[in-house]
Design an enzyme around this catalytic site. Sequence first.
Site: not given
Length: 278
Positions: A49, A80, A193, A195
């Site tokens: 994204y 997110c 983030c 992740h």
Amino acid sequence: MVHPIPSSADAPIGVFDSGVGGLSVLRHIHAQLPHEHVMYFADSAFAPYGAKTDEWLVQRAIAVTAFLLDQGAKALVVACNTATVAAIKAVRTAYPSLPVVGVEPGLKPGAAATRNGTVAVLATASTLRGEKFLALREQISGTNGTRFLLQPCVGLVERIEQGDLTGAETAAMLKGYVEPLLEQGADTLVLGCTHYPFVREAIAQMVAERGDATPVTLIDTGDAVARQLARLLEGAGLLRPGGTPAHLHGYTSGNAAALQQQFANLLGLHPEVKSVVV
Ligand code: DGL
């Protein structure tokens, strides 16, 4: 299309991210709300994204929310940072009665944790140029003088999506992003983030190997997000009581087997995963 919001405590919570990043939030949701049914949507066909426009992210977040509501979601976690910064306002406007929790880089916890006043924020390029993000940074810097160093980590999401958390290429990328921040004096690194918590150990190891005298604090907001979700559900009378086992369902716009493998590798979970067109 009209999407009635389920008001049953037994309905599932919908969680989404561009890919596997939101699993770092899901593990906190599981730990704090073990009785809740959860649906996780990985938008893997459209990851990452971080390089998308705000207009695209708004449209996509609304479409994914509509999908999760169609599956019966009683609440939404935008797991997110990129989608939260760009689109959470639009999601709340489109679905005013839906309890929605977003994830934003931990600037306040970062400012509270730093001892020397320099905090580095690692995030996607979209997150770091978001108006909401920049306004909060100005506000905190203006109040307590915290210096924020912003570091877009281009390519890191892709490495984590590929499952490379500890390999040489990921280690080199982390070093390239993190070392200059440490050299500029950052004693606190915000993982902005969802992740990035999956490479937290790799970052900690890289920092330790430098042997600097200044200890470095890593900040991840997954725990705070799960607490906020618990508060919202409780306030709305939507907390699911225990009793029967909670279910976890995975959905992806990409490959179901790949997401199933990532669930197993990253969280040791084995949910049923379906590939869907959203
Ligand atoms: N995990 C997401 C975030 O927190 C999105 C990363 C991406 O897809 O670029 O920002």
